[in-house]
Enzyme design. Structure first.
Site, PDB file in Angstrom:
ATOM      1  N   GLY A   1      85.204 -30.635  33.291  1.00  0.00           N
ATOM      2  CA  GLY A   1      86.404 -30.250  34.025  1.00  0.00           C
ATOM      3  C   GLY A   1      86.065 -29.861  35.446  1.00  0.00           C
ATOM      4  N   GLU A   2      86.859 -28.957  36.026  1.00  0.00           N
ATOM      5  CA  GLU A   2      86.698 -28.484  37.429  1.00  0.00           C
ATOM      6  C   GLU A   2      87.030 -29.576  38.446  1.00  0.00           C
ATOM      7  OE1 GLU A   2      82.679 -27.156  38.106  1.00  0.00           O
ATOM      8  OE2 GLU A   2      82.722 -25.699  36.492  1.00  0.00           O
ATOM      9  N   GLY A   3      87.346 -30.792  37.985  1.00  0.00           N
ATOM     10  CA  GLY A   3      87.487 -31.928  38.891  1.00  0.00           C
ATOM     11  C   GLY A   3      86.163 -32.641  39.110  1.00  0.00           C
TER      12      GLY A   3
END
Lengths: 314, 314
Positions: free
Chosen positions: A281-283
Protein backbone atom coordinates in the site's frame (compact mmCIF):
# COMPACT_ATOMS: atom_id res chain seq x y z
CA UNK A 1 -9.83 12.83 -23.22
CA UNK A 2 -9.02 14.69 -26.44
CA UNK A 3 -9.58 12.57 -29.54
CA UNK A 4 -7.52 15.04 -31.55
CA UNK A 5 -4.49 14.81 -29.26
CA UNK A 6 -4.83 11.03 -29.24
CA UNK A 7 -4.91 10.86 -33.02
CA UNK A 8 -1.93 13.22 -33.31
CA UNK A 9 -0.01 11.15 -30.77
CA UNK A 10 -0.83 7.97 -32.67
CA UNK A 11 0.38 9.54 -35.92
CA UNK A 12 3.60 10.60 -34.22
CA UNK A 13 4.13 7.11 -32.76
CA UNK A 14 3.93 5.65 -36.27
CA UNK A 15 6.93 7.65 -37.52
CA UNK A 16 9.27 7.34 -34.53
CA UNK A 17 12.60 5.55 -35.13
CA UNK A 18 11.54 2.03 -34.14
CA UNK A 19 9.71 -0.83 -35.82
CA UNK A 20 5.92 -0.36 -35.53
CA UNK A 21 4.71 -1.72 -32.19
CA UNK A 22 8.24 -2.45 -30.91
CA UNK A 23 7.65 -0.48 -27.71
CA UNK A 24 4.65 -2.66 -26.87
CA UNK A 25 2.44 -1.33 -24.10
CA UNK A 26 4.54 1.82 -23.83
CA UNK A 27 3.03 2.98 -27.12
CA UNK A 28 -0.59 2.66 -26.01
CA UNK A 29 0.26 4.26 -22.66
CA UNK A 30 1.80 7.29 -24.34
CA UNK A 31 -1.21 7.76 -26.64
CA UNK A 32 -3.62 7.41 -23.70
CA UNK A 33 -1.64 9.90 -21.62
CA UNK A 34 -1.49 12.35 -24.54
CA UNK A 35 -5.26 12.16 -24.92
CA UNK A 36 -5.96 12.94 -21.28
CA UNK A 37 -3.42 15.77 -21.21
CA UNK A 38 -4.73 17.14 -24.53
CA UNK A 39 -1.12 17.29 -25.71
CA UNK A 40 0.25 15.07 -28.49
CA UNK A 41 3.78 15.41 -27.13
CA UNK A 42 3.44 15.60 -23.36
CA UNK A 43 5.88 15.25 -20.46
CA UNK A 44 5.39 14.18 -16.86
CA UNK A 45 6.85 17.02 -14.88
CA UNK A 46 4.62 17.55 -11.85
CA UNK A 47 3.57 14.15 -10.53
CA UNK A 48 1.80 14.15 -7.17
CA UNK A 49 1.55 11.34 -4.63
CA UNK A 50 -1.19 11.58 -2.03
CA UNK A 51 -1.23 9.34 1.02
CA UNK A 52 -4.38 9.26 3.13
CA UNK A 53 -4.54 7.60 6.54
CA UNK A 54 -7.60 6.51 8.46
CA UNK A 55 -8.54 4.29 11.38
CA UNK A 56 -11.15 1.58 11.28
CA UNK A 57 -13.67 0.42 13.86
CA UNK A 58 -13.27 -3.15 12.67
CA UNK A 59 -9.58 -3.10 13.64
CA UNK A 60 -10.76 -3.85 17.18
CA UNK A 61 -12.06 -7.21 15.93
CA UNK A 62 -8.50 -8.58 15.46
CA UNK A 63 -8.51 -8.56 11.67
CA UNK A 64 -4.92 -7.30 11.30
CA UNK A 65 -1.45 -8.50 12.22
CA UNK A 66 -0.66 -4.98 13.51
CA UNK A 67 -2.28 -2.87 16.28
CA UNK A 68 -4.35 0.17 15.26
CA UNK A 69 -1.82 2.66 16.68
CA UNK A 70 0.49 1.76 13.77
CA UNK A 71 -1.64 3.96 11.49
CA UNK A 72 -0.64 7.10 13.39
CA UNK A 73 2.94 5.90 13.85
CA UNK A 74 3.27 5.39 10.10
CA UNK A 75 1.89 8.88 9.44
CA UNK A 76 4.77 10.20 11.55
CA UNK A 77 7.11 7.99 9.53
CA UNK A 78 5.71 9.40 6.25
CA UNK A 79 6.25 12.92 7.58
CA UNK A 80 9.80 12.11 8.63
CA UNK A 81 10.62 10.61 5.22
CA UNK A 82 11.21 7.06 6.46
CA UNK A 83 8.61 4.97 4.63
CA UNK A 84 8.84 3.15 1.32
CA UNK A 85 6.61 5.71 -0.39
CA UNK A 86 8.97 8.51 0.60
CA UNK A 87 11.85 6.82 -1.23
CA UNK A 88 9.74 6.00 -4.29
CA UNK A 89 8.14 9.44 -4.52
CA UNK A 90 11.54 11.12 -4.24
CA UNK A 91 12.98 8.83 -6.89
CA UNK A 92 10.09 9.81 -9.18
CA UNK A 93 10.55 13.52 -8.47
CA UNK A 94 6.99 13.56 -7.17
CA UNK A 95 5.45 15.86 -4.63
CA UNK A 96 4.20 13.84 -1.63
CA UNK A 97 1.31 15.07 0.52
CA UNK A 98 0.17 13.13 3.57
CA UNK A 99 -3.33 13.56 5.00
CA UNK A 100 -4.23 11.99 8.34
CA UNK A 101 -8.02 11.80 8.54
CA UNK A 102 -9.35 12.07 12.11
CA UNK A 103 -7.16 9.21 13.33
CA UNK A 104 -8.40 9.65 16.91
CA UNK A 105 -11.94 9.04 15.69
CA UNK A 106 -12.00 5.62 13.96
CA UNK A 107 -14.92 4.78 11.71
CA UNK A 108 -17.74 2.80 13.35
CA UNK A 109 -17.54 -1.01 13.42
CA UNK A 110 -19.41 -1.84 10.21
CA UNK A 111 -20.69 -5.15 11.56
CA UNK A 112 -23.09 -2.97 13.60
CA UNK A 113 -24.16 -0.53 10.86
CA UNK A 114 -22.50 1.93 8.44
CA UNK A 115 -18.81 2.70 9.04
CA UNK A 116 -19.47 6.34 8.20
CA UNK A 117 -22.50 8.59 8.04
CA UNK A 118 -23.08 10.20 4.67
CA UNK A 119 -21.73 13.47 6.08
CA UNK A 120 -18.55 11.78 7.32
CA UNK A 121 -18.02 10.06 3.99
CA UNK A 122 -18.53 13.30 2.06
CA UNK A 123 -16.12 15.14 4.35
CA UNK A 124 -13.38 12.59 3.67
CA UNK A 125 -14.21 12.49 -0.05
CA UNK A 126 -13.87 16.28 -0.16
CA UNK A 127 -10.52 16.16 1.62
CA UNK A 128 -9.27 13.87 -1.14
CA UNK A 129 -10.85 15.99 -3.84
CA UNK A 130 -9.21 19.18 -2.55
CA UNK A 131 -5.84 17.51 -2.05
CA UNK A 132 -5.30 17.20 -5.79
CA UNK A 133 -3.35 20.13 -7.17
CA UNK A 134 -4.87 21.20 -10.48
CA UNK A 135 -1.39 21.72 -11.97
CA UNK A 136 -0.33 18.12 -11.30
CA UNK A 137 0.16 16.05 -14.44
CA UNK A 138 -0.02 12.62 -12.83
CA UNK A 139 -1.62 11.35 -9.64
CA UNK A 140 -0.88 8.44 -7.34
CA UNK A 141 -3.30 7.93 -4.45
CA UNK A 142 -2.10 5.72 -1.63
CA UNK A 143 -3.22 4.84 1.87
CA UNK A 144 -2.39 3.63 5.35
CA UNK A 145 -4.99 2.27 7.74
CA UNK A 146 -4.77 -0.78 9.98
CA UNK A 147 -7.78 -2.93 9.12
CA UNK A 148 -8.34 -1.51 5.67
CA UNK A 149 -7.92 -4.70 3.63
CA UNK A 150 -11.00 -5.92 5.55
CA UNK A 151 -12.83 -2.79 4.44
CA UNK A 152 -11.62 -3.16 0.84
CA UNK A 153 -12.63 -6.83 0.68
CA UNK A 154 -16.07 -5.97 2.04
CA UNK A 155 -16.50 -3.29 -0.63
CA UNK A 156 -15.50 -5.75 -3.37
CA UNK A 157 -17.92 -8.33 -2.04
CA UNK A 158 -20.78 -5.81 -1.90
CA UNK A 159 -20.17 -4.44 -5.40
CA UNK A 160 -18.94 -7.50 -7.29
CA UNK A 161 -20.54 -10.35 -5.33
CA UNK A 162 -18.83 -13.44 -3.97
CA UNK A 163 -17.48 -14.00 -0.49
CA UNK A 164 -13.82 -14.83 -1.23
CA UNK A 165 -12.23 -11.39 -1.25
CA UNK A 166 -10.38 -11.59 2.08
CA UNK A 167 -6.61 -12.16 2.02
CA UNK A 168 -3.64 -12.05 4.35
CA UNK A 169 -3.33 -8.23 4.29
CA UNK A 170 -0.21 -7.25 6.24
CA UNK A 171 0.20 -10.89 7.24
CA UNK A 172 -2.67 -12.04 9.42
CA UNK A 173 -2.64 -15.69 10.63
CA UNK A 174 -5.31 -18.32 9.94
CA UNK A 175 -7.38 -17.39 12.99
CA UNK A 176 -7.18 -13.72 12.05
CA UNK A 177 -8.21 -14.51 8.50
CA UNK A 178 -11.24 -16.40 9.83
CA UNK A 179 -12.17 -13.35 11.96
CA UNK A 180 -11.71 -11.18 8.86
CA UNK A 181 -14.11 -13.34 6.84
CA UNK A 182 -16.71 -13.30 9.65
CA UNK A 183 -16.36 -9.54 9.98
CA UNK A 184 -16.90 -9.03 6.26
CA UNK A 185 -19.94 -11.32 6.23
CA UNK A 186 -21.42 -9.52 9.23
CA UNK A 187 -20.72 -6.16 7.56
CA UNK A 188 -22.54 -7.17 4.42
CA UNK A 189 -25.50 -8.43 6.45
CA UNK A 190 -25.67 -5.21 8.47
CA UNK A 191 -25.36 -2.92 5.42
CA UNK A 192 -27.72 -3.54 2.53
CA UNK A 193 -26.32 -0.48 0.70
CA UNK A 194 -25.90 -1.08 -3.02
CA UNK A 195 -24.69 1.99 -4.97
CA UNK A 196 -20.95 2.61 -5.15
CA UNK A 197 -20.93 5.61 -2.86
CA UNK A 198 -23.40 4.03 -0.41
CA UNK A 199 -21.07 1.05 -0.14
CA UNK A 200 -18.11 3.40 0.31
CA UNK A 201 -19.82 5.01 3.31
CA UNK A 202 -21.13 1.74 4.76
CA UNK A 203 -18.05 -0.47 4.44
CA UNK A 204 -15.23 1.90 3.56
CA UNK A 205 -13.05 4.15 5.63
CA UNK A 206 -12.00 7.78 5.53
CA UNK A 207 -8.81 7.04 3.58
CA UNK A 208 -10.78 5.07 0.99
CA UNK A 209 -13.32 7.88 0.61
CA UNK A 210 -10.47 10.38 0.26
CA UNK A 211 -8.82 8.25 -2.44
CA UNK A 212 -12.13 8.07 -4.30
CA UNK A 213 -12.43 11.85 -4.05
CA UNK A 214 -8.90 12.38 -5.32
CA UNK A 215 -9.39 10.02 -8.26
CA UNK A 216 -12.64 11.78 -9.18
CA UNK A 217 -11.01 15.22 -8.92
CA UNK A 218 -8.11 14.08 -11.10
CA UNK A 219 -10.60 13.21 -13.82
CA UNK A 220 -12.10 16.67 -13.68
CA UNK A 221 -8.62 18.19 -14.01
CA UNK A 222 -7.65 15.67 -16.74
CA UNK A 223 -4.86 14.33 -14.57
CA UNK A 224 -4.10 10.68 -15.39
CA UNK A 225 -4.02 8.39 -12.35
CA UNK A 226 -1.90 5.34 -11.59
CA UNK A 227 -3.90 3.06 -9.31
CA UNK A 228 -2.09 1.29 -6.47
CA UNK A 229 -3.03 -2.08 -4.98
CA UNK A 230 -6.00 -3.77 -3.36
CA UNK A 231 -7.27 -0.91 -1.19
CA UNK A 232 -6.78 1.87 -3.73
CA UNK A 233 -8.51 -0.32 -6.31
CA UNK A 234 -11.45 -0.91 -3.97
CA UNK A 235 -11.81 2.85 -3.54
CA UNK A 236 -11.71 3.23 -7.33
CA UNK A 237 -14.27 0.42 -7.65
CA UNK A 238 -16.86 2.52 -5.80
CA UNK A 239 -16.54 5.15 -8.55
CA UNK A 240 -16.62 2.52 -11.29
CA UNK A 241 -19.81 1.11 -9.78
CA UNK A 242 -21.41 4.54 -10.17
CA UNK A 243 -20.21 5.12 -13.72
CA UNK A 244 -18.44 2.62 -15.96
CA UNK A 245 -16.25 5.32 -17.52
CA UNK A 246 -15.20 6.84 -14.19
CA UNK A 247 -11.75 5.27 -14.37
CA UNK A 248 -10.94 5.85 -18.02
CA UNK A 249 -8.24 8.28 -16.87
CA UNK A 250 -6.65 5.60 -14.66
CA UNK A 251 -4.23 2.76 -15.32
CA UNK A 252 -3.54 -0.10 -12.92
CA UNK A 253 -0.02 0.34 -11.59
CA UNK A 254 0.59 -3.18 -10.37
CA UNK A 255 -0.86 -6.50 -9.39
CA UNK A 256 -0.74 -6.83 -5.63
CA UNK A 257 0.13 -10.05 -3.83
CA UNK A 258 -3.16 -9.62 -1.95
CA UNK A 259 -4.85 -12.57 -3.59
CA UNK A 260 -8.11 -11.10 -4.86
CA UNK A 261 -6.61 -7.98 -6.41
CA UNK A 262 -6.33 -9.51 -9.86
CA UNK A 263 -10.03 -10.32 -9.97
CA UNK A 264 -10.91 -6.81 -8.90
CA UNK A 265 -8.80 -5.29 -11.68
CA UNK A 266 -10.22 -7.71 -14.19
CA UNK A 267 -13.77 -6.71 -13.24
CA UNK A 268 -12.84 -3.09 -13.96
CA UNK A 269 -11.08 -4.03 -17.21
CA UNK A 270 -7.66 -2.94 -15.98
CA UNK A 271 -4.41 -4.73 -16.82
CA UNK A 272 -1.60 -4.06 -14.32
CA UNK A 273 1.73 -2.63 -15.48
CA UNK A 274 3.83 -4.44 -12.87
CA UNK A 275 3.62 -7.78 -11.11
CA UNK A 276 6.29 -7.83 -8.44
CA UNK A 277 4.52 -9.34 -5.46
CA UNK A 278 4.11 -6.04 -3.59
CA UNK A 279 1.45 -5.77 -0.89
CA UNK A 280 2.44 -2.68 1.06
CA UNK A 281 0.00 0.00 0.00
CA UNK A 282 1.03 3.65 0.65
CA UNK A 283 0.88 4.13 -3.14
CA UNK A 284 4.19 2.25 -3.40
CA UNK A 285 3.38 0.04 -6.37
CA UNK A 286 1.81 2.94 -8.25
CA UNK A 287 4.78 5.20 -7.57
CA UNK A 288 7.06 2.52 -9.01
CA UNK A 289 4.77 2.05 -12.01
CA UNK A 290 4.88 5.81 -12.58
CA UNK A 291 8.39 5.21 -13.94
CA UNK A 292 7.00 2.91 -16.61
CA UNK A 293 4.45 5.50 -17.68
CA UNK A 294 7.13 8.17 -17.66
CA UNK A 295 9.37 5.94 -19.77
CA UNK A 296 6.53 5.61 -22.26
CA UNK A 297 5.97 9.35 -22.40
CA UNK A 298 9.69 10.16 -22.60
CA UNK A 299 10.18 7.79 -25.53
CA UNK A 300 7.10 9.11 -27.27
CA UNK A 301 7.91 12.78 -26.85
CA UNK A 302 11.71 12.64 -27.01
CA UNK A 303 12.46 10.25 -29.87
CA UNK A 304 13.36 11.37 -33.37
CA UNK A 305 11.18 10.49 -36.35
CA UNK A 306 12.51 8.47 -39.31
CA UNK A 307 12.66 11.67 -41.34
CA UNK A 308 14.44 13.69 -38.63
CA UNK A 309 17.03 10.94 -38.10
CA UNK A 310 17.49 9.91 -41.73
CA UNK A 311 16.65 6.31 -40.94
CA UNK A 312 15.00 4.05 -43.55
CA UNK A 313 11.56 3.01 -42.34
CA UNK A 314 11.63 -0.52 -43.77
CA UNK B 1 28.99 -11.82 -4.15
CA UNK B 2 29.63 -11.07 -0.49
CA UNK B 3 27.75 -13.39 1.83
CA UNK B 4 28.38 -10.98 4.69
CA UNK B 5 26.85 -8.00 2.87
CA UNK B 6 23.91 -10.18 1.82
CA UNK B 7 23.29 -11.32 5.38
CA UNK B 8 23.56 -7.76 6.69
CA UNK B 9 21.16 -6.54 4.00
CA UNK B 10 18.72 -9.31 4.86
CA UNK B 11 18.88 -8.38 8.55
CA UNK B 12 18.24 -4.74 7.65
CA UNK B 13 15.30 -5.67 5.43
CA UNK B 14 13.69 -7.49 8.37
CA UNK B 15 13.51 -4.34 10.52
CA UNK B 16 12.41 -1.79 7.92
CA UNK B 17 9.04 -0.10 8.50
CA UNK B 18 6.85 -2.47 6.49
CA UNK B 19 5.24 -5.85 7.10
CA UNK B 20 7.74 -8.65 6.38
CA UNK B 21 7.77 -9.47 2.66
CA UNK B 22 5.42 -6.59 1.76
CA UNK B 23 7.83 -5.24 -0.87
CA UNK B 24 7.79 -8.60 -2.67
CA UNK B 25 10.50 -9.04 -5.28
CA UNK B 26 11.98 -5.65 -4.41
CA UNK B 27 13.29 -7.18 -1.19
CA UNK B 28 15.17 -10.04 -2.85
CA UNK B 29 16.50 -7.65 -5.51
CA UNK B 30 17.92 -5.30 -2.89
CA UNK B 31 19.62 -8.15 -1.01
CA UNK B 32 21.06 -9.55 -4.25
CA UNK B 33 22.34 -6.13 -5.29
CA UNK B 34 23.85 -5.53 -1.84
CA UNK B 35 25.70 -8.83 -2.07
CA UNK B 36 27.26 -8.07 -5.44
CA UNK B 37 28.21 -4.55 -4.40
CA UNK B 38 29.57 -5.80 -1.06
CA UNK B 39 27.57 -3.06 0.62
CA UNK B 40 24.58 -3.77 2.90
CA UNK B 41 23.13 -0.32 2.19
CA UNK B 42 24.02 0.47 -1.41
CA UNK B 43 22.82 3.07 -3.92
CA UNK B 44 22.72 3.05 -7.70
CA UNK B 45 24.55 6.21 -8.65
CA UNK B 46 26.64 5.42 -11.72
CA UNK B 47 24.59 3.20 -14.02
CA UNK B 48 26.05 2.59 -17.47
CA UNK B 49 24.23 1.66 -20.66
CA UNK B 50 26.30 0.19 -23.48
CA UNK B 51 24.91 -0.16 -26.99
CA UNK B 52 26.88 -2.25 -29.47
CA UNK B 53 26.08 -2.30 -33.18
CA UNK B 54 27.14 -4.88 -35.74
CA UNK B 55 26.23 -6.00 -39.25
CA UNK B 56 25.39 -9.54 -40.24
CA UNK B 57 26.18 -11.52 -43.36
CA UNK B 58 22.84 -13.29 -43.09
CA UNK B 59 21.01 -9.95 -43.47
CA UNK B 60 21.54 -10.37 -47.23
CA UNK B 61 19.30 -13.45 -47.10
CA UNK B 62 16.17 -11.33 -46.51
CA UNK B 63 15.64 -12.33 -42.87
CA UNK B 64 14.67 -8.82 -41.67
CA UNK B 65 11.92 -6.31 -42.36
CA UNK B 66 14.58 -3.58 -42.55
CA UNK B 67 17.59 -3.15 -44.88
CA UNK B 68 21.10 -3.58 -43.41
CA UNK B 69 21.96 0.11 -43.77
CA UNK B 70 19.55 0.81 -40.89
CA UNK B 71 22.21 -0.46 -38.45
CA UNK B 72 24.51 2.44 -39.29
CA UNK B 73 21.64 4.92 -39.52
CA UNK B 74 20.50 3.96 -36.05
CA UNK B 75 24.04 4.39 -34.69
CA UNK B 76 23.87 7.98 -35.95
CA UNK B 77 20.46 8.28 -34.26
CA UNK B 78 21.92 6.98 -30.96
CA UNK B 79 24.73 9.54 -31.23
CA UNK B 80 22.26 12.33 -31.94
CA UNK B 81 20.08 11.37 -28.96
CA UNK B 82 17.01 10.39 -30.99
CA UNK B 83 16.44 6.72 -30.16
CA UNK B 84 14.35 5.13 -27.44
CA UNK B 85 17.44 4.12 -25.47
CA UNK B 86 18.60 7.74 -25.34
CA UNK B 87 15.37 8.78 -23.63
CA UNK B 88 15.40 5.84 -21.21
CA UNK B 89 19.08 6.19 -20.33
CA UNK B 90 18.65 9.88 -19.66
CA UNK B 91 15.60 9.26 -17.53
CA UNK B 92 17.66 6.76 -15.51
CA UNK B 93 20.55 9.18 -15.14
CA UNK B 94 22.71 6.60 -16.88
CA UNK B 95 25.82 7.14 -18.93
CA UNK B 96 25.27 5.88 -22.49
CA UNK B 97 28.17 4.67 -24.65
CA UNK B 98 27.63 3.56 -28.24
CA UNK B 99 30.12 1.27 -29.98
CA UNK B 100 29.80 0.62 -33.71
CA UNK B 101 31.74 -2.56 -34.49
CA UNK B 102 33.20 -2.58 -38.02
CA UNK B 103 29.82 -1.87 -39.62
CA UNK B 104 31.38 -1.74 -43.08
CA UNK B 105 32.61 -5.30 -42.59
CA UNK B 106 29.58 -7.51 -41.86
CA UNK B 107 30.16 -10.94 -40.35
CA UNK B 108 30.30 -13.82 -42.84
CA UNK B 109 27.05 -15.53 -43.89
CA UNK B 110 26.92 -18.33 -41.31
CA UNK B 111 25.09 -20.69 -43.65
CA UNK B 112 28.51 -21.06 -45.35
CA UNK B 113 30.70 -21.44 -42.26
CA UNK B 114 31.48 -19.47 -39.07
CA UNK B 115 30.17 -15.88 -38.89
CA UNK B 116 33.42 -14.82 -37.24
CA UNK B 117 36.91 -16.25 -36.94
CA UNK B 118 38.09 -16.81 -33.38
CA UNK B 119 40.24 -13.68 -33.69
CA UNK B 120 37.28 -11.57 -34.85
CA UNK B 121 35.10 -12.87 -32.04
CA UNK B 122 37.77 -12.19 -29.44
CA UNK B 123 38.30 -8.66 -30.78
CA UNK B 124 34.60 -7.87 -30.41
CA UNK B 125 34.44 -9.57 -27.00
CA UNK B 126 37.38 -7.42 -25.86
CA UNK B 127 35.70 -4.26 -27.11
CA UNK B 128 32.74 -5.10 -24.90
CA UNK B 129 34.97 -6.05 -21.98
CA UNK B 130 36.87 -2.77 -22.15
CA UNK B 131 33.73 -0.68 -22.58
CA UNK B 132 32.64 -1.37 -19.00
CA UNK B 133 33.79 1.36 -16.65
CA UNK B 134 35.03 -0.21 -13.42
CA UNK B 135 33.34 2.53 -11.38
CA UNK B 136 29.88 1.76 -12.80
CA UNK B 137 27.46 0.30 -10.26
CA UNK B 138 24.96 -1.14 -12.74
CA UNK B 139 25.26 -2.27 -16.34
CA UNK B 140 22.79 -2.51 -19.20
CA UNK B 141 24.10 -4.02 -22.42
CA UNK B 142 22.03 -3.38 -25.52
CA UNK B 143 22.41 -3.83 -29.25
CA UNK B 144 21.47 -2.83 -32.77
CA UNK B 145 22.10 -5.02 -35.79
CA UNK B 146 19.79 -5.79 -38.70
CA UNK B 147 19.51 -9.57 -38.86
CA UNK B 148 20.51 -10.23 -35.27
CA UNK B 149 17.35 -12.01 -34.11
CA UNK B 150 18.30 -14.65 -36.70
CA UNK B 151 21.72 -14.90 -35.09
CA UNK B 152 20.25 -15.02 -31.57
CA UNK B 153 17.75 -17.74 -32.54
CA UNK B 154 20.54 -19.81 -34.12
CA UNK B 155 22.59 -19.51 -30.91
CA UNK B 156 19.63 -20.64 -28.80
CA UNK B 157 19.00 -23.56 -31.10
CA UNK B 158 22.66 -24.64 -30.98
CA UNK B 159 22.94 -24.37 -27.19
CA UNK B 160 19.47 -25.37 -26.02
CA UNK B 161 18.28 -27.60 -28.86
CA UNK B 162 14.98 -27.36 -30.72
CA UNK B 163 14.30 -25.60 -34.00
CA UNK B 164 11.50 -23.21 -32.99
CA UNK B 165 13.48 -20.19 -31.84
CA UNK B 166 12.78 -17.89 -34.78
CA UNK B 167 10.25 -15.08 -34.32
CA UNK B 168 9.05 -11.97 -36.09
CA UNK B 169 12.02 -9.81 -35.02
CA UNK B 170 11.42 -6.24 -36.16
CA UNK B 171 8.31 -7.45 -38.00
CA UNK B 172 9.24 -9.83 -40.80
CA UNK B 173 6.39 -11.31 -42.89
CA UNK B 174 5.60 -15.00 -43.32
CA UNK B 175 7.93 -15.45 -46.29
CA UNK B 176 10.72 -13.69 -44.40
CA UNK B 177 10.10 -15.86 -41.36
CA UNK B 178 10.40 -18.96 -43.56
CA UNK B 179 13.73 -17.65 -44.93
CA UNK B 180 14.84 -17.00 -41.35
CA UNK B 181 14.07 -20.58 -40.34
CA UNK B 182 15.92 -21.98 -43.36
CA UNK B 183 18.88 -19.72 -42.66
CA UNK B 184 19.06 -20.89 -39.04
CA UNK B 185 18.83 -24.56 -40.07
CA UNK B 186 21.56 -24.08 -42.67
CA UNK B 187 23.70 -22.26 -40.10
CA UNK B 188 23.40 -25.10 -37.62
CA UNK B 189 24.27 -27.65 -40.32
CA UNK B 190 27.31 -25.64 -41.44
CA UNK B 191 28.61 -25.04 -37.88
CA UNK B 192 28.97 -28.06 -35.63
CA UNK B 193 30.46 -25.84 -32.87
CA UNK B 194 29.22 -26.78 -29.42
CA UNK B 195 30.79 -24.76 -26.57
CA UNK B 196 29.22 -21.41 -25.70
CA UNK B 197 32.03 -19.29 -27.09
CA UNK B 198 32.42 -21.49 -30.19
CA UNK B 199 28.74 -20.99 -30.90
CA UNK B 200 29.11 -17.26 -30.29
CA UNK B 201 31.81 -17.08 -32.98
CA UNK B 202 30.05 -19.41 -35.40
CA UNK B 203 26.48 -18.05 -35.23
CA UNK B 204 26.79 -14.76 -33.37
CA UNK B 205 27.76 -11.30 -34.45
CA UNK B 206 30.15 -8.66 -33.24
CA UNK B 207 27.53 -6.89 -31.11
CA UNK B 208 26.60 -10.19 -29.44
CA UNK B 209 30.25 -10.98 -28.71
CA UNK B 210 30.71 -7.47 -27.31
CA UNK B 211 27.66 -7.86 -25.06
CA UNK B 212 29.05 -11.18 -23.80
CA UNK B 213 32.37 -9.48 -23.10
CA UNK B 214 30.69 -6.63 -21.24
CA UNK B 215 28.59 -8.98 -19.12
CA UNK B 216 31.68 -11.02 -18.25
CA UNK B 217 33.67 -7.89 -17.37
CA UNK B 218 30.84 -6.64 -15.17
CA UNK B 219 31.07 -9.83 -13.16
CA UNK B 220 34.78 -9.30 -12.60
CA UNK B 221 34.09 -5.75 -11.38
CA UNK B 222 31.08 -6.93 -9.29
CA UNK B 223 28.76 -4.73 -11.31
CA UNK B 224 25.22 -6.15 -11.39
CA UNK B 225 23.74 -6.45 -14.87
CA UNK B 226 20.17 -6.01 -16.10
CA UNK B 227 19.71 -8.20 -19.16
CA UNK B 228 17.68 -6.85 -22.07
CA UNK B 229 15.61 -8.92 -24.51
CA UNK B 230 16.08 -11.80 -26.93
CA UNK B 231 19.44 -10.84 -28.42
CA UNK B 232 21.11 -9.72 -25.21
CA UNK B 233 19.86 -12.91 -23.57
CA UNK B 234 21.32 -15.03 -26.38
CA UNK B 235 24.68 -13.33 -25.85
CA UNK B 236 24.40 -14.06 -22.12
CA UNK B 237 23.43 -17.64 -22.92
CA UNK B 238 26.82 -18.25 -24.50
CA UNK B 239 28.44 -17.40 -21.15
CA UNK B 240 25.92 -19.49 -19.23
CA UNK B 241 26.69 -22.44 -21.52
CA UNK B 242 30.35 -22.15 -20.47
CA UNK B 243 29.66 -21.79 -16.74
CA UNK B 244 26.31 -22.18 -15.03
CA UNK B 245 27.12 -19.42 -12.52
CA UNK B 246 28.29 -16.93 -15.14
CA UNK B 247 25.08 -14.91 -14.89
CA UNK B 248 24.59 -14.89 -11.13
CA UNK B 249 25.29 -11.15 -11.21
CA UNK B 250 22.53 -10.61 -13.78
CA UNK B 251 18.78 -10.20 -13.55
CA UNK B 252 16.37 -10.44 -16.48
CA UNK B 253 15.00 -6.96 -17.14
CA UNK B 254 11.95 -7.89 -19.14
CA UNK B 255 10.16 -10.51 -21.15
CA UNK B 256 10.35 -9.57 -24.80
CA UNK B 257 7.47 -10.00 -27.23
CA UNK B 258 9.89 -12.00 -29.39
CA UNK B 259 8.15 -15.30 -28.84
CA UNK B 260 10.96 -17.59 -27.71
CA UNK B 261 12.49 -15.20 -25.19
CA UNK B 262 10.57 -16.63 -22.26
CA UNK B 263 11.91 -20.12 -22.92
CA UNK B 264 15.45 -18.82 -23.14
CA UNK B 265 15.13 -17.04 -19.78
CA UNK B 266 13.56 -20.09 -18.23
CA UNK B 267 16.45 -22.26 -19.40
CA UNK B 268 18.84 -19.89 -17.62
CA UNK B 269 16.62 -19.74 -14.51
CA UNK B 270 15.83 -16.05 -14.91
CA UNK B 271 12.46 -14.49 -14.11
CA UNK B 272 11.85 -11.18 -15.91
CA UNK B 273 11.04 -8.02 -13.95
CA UNK B 274 8.78 -6.51 -16.62
CA UNK B 275 6.39 -7.90 -19.20
CA UNK B 276 5.27 -5.01 -21.38
CA UNK B 277 5.44 -6.45 -24.87
CA UNK B 278 8.65 -4.65 -25.85
CA UNK B 279 10.72 -6.01 -28.73
CA UNK B 280 12.99 -3.13 -29.64
CA UNK B 281 16.39 -4.08 -28.29
CA UNK B 282 18.93 -1.24 -27.80
CA UNK B 283 18.86 -2.10 -24.08
CA UNK B 284 15.48 -0.38 -23.85
CA UNK B 285 13.66 -2.94 -21.70
CA UNK B 286 16.63 -3.28 -19.38
CA UNK B 287 16.97 0.49 -19.01
CA UNK B 288 13.32 0.65 -18.02
CA UNK B 289 13.76 -2.26 -15.59
CA UNK B 290 16.71 -0.44 -14.06
CA UNK B 291 14.10 1.81 -12.40
CA UNK B 292 12.58 -1.19 -10.67
CA UNK B 293 15.96 -2.28 -9.34
CA UNK B 294 16.71 1.27 -8.26
CA UNK B 295 13.34 1.46 -6.51
CA UNK B 296 14.25 -1.70 -4.63
CA UNK B 297 17.63 -0.33 -3.59
CA UNK B 298 16.22 3.09 -2.67
CA UNK B 299 13.58 1.55 -0.41
CA UNK B 300 16.11 -0.78 1.15
CA UNK B 301 18.74 1.83 1.83
CA UNK B 302 16.53 4.84 2.49
CA UNK B 303 13.74 3.52 4.70
CA UNK B 304 13.66 3.91 8.47
CA UNK B 305 13.71 0.89 10.78
CA UNK B 306 10.90 0.20 13.25
CA UNK B 307 13.15 1.41 16.07
CA UNK B 308 14.22 4.59 14.26
CA UNK B 309 10.63 5.49 13.39
CA UNK B 310 9.00 4.41 16.67
CA UNK B 311 6.61 2.11 14.84
CA UNK B 312 5.27 -1.06 16.49
CA UNK B 313 6.45 -4.10 14.56
CA UNK B 314 3.29 -6.16 15.02
Amino acid sequence: PSAVAEAEARARDAVLTKPPGALGRLEELAVWYAGWRDDPRPRIELPQVLVFAGNHGVAARGVSAFPAEVTGQMVANFRAGGAAINQLAEMAGARLDVHALSLDRPTADFTQGPAMSEAEMVEAFRTGWSAVRPESDLLVAGEMGIGNTTSAAAIASALLGGDDWAGAGTGVDAAGLARKRETIAAGLAANPARSGLEVLAALGGRELAAMAGAIAAARMHRIPVVLDGFICSAAALTLWAERRDALDHAVAGHLSAEGAHGRMLEAMGKRPLLDLGLRLGEGSGAALALQILRGAVECHSGMATFAEAGVSDG
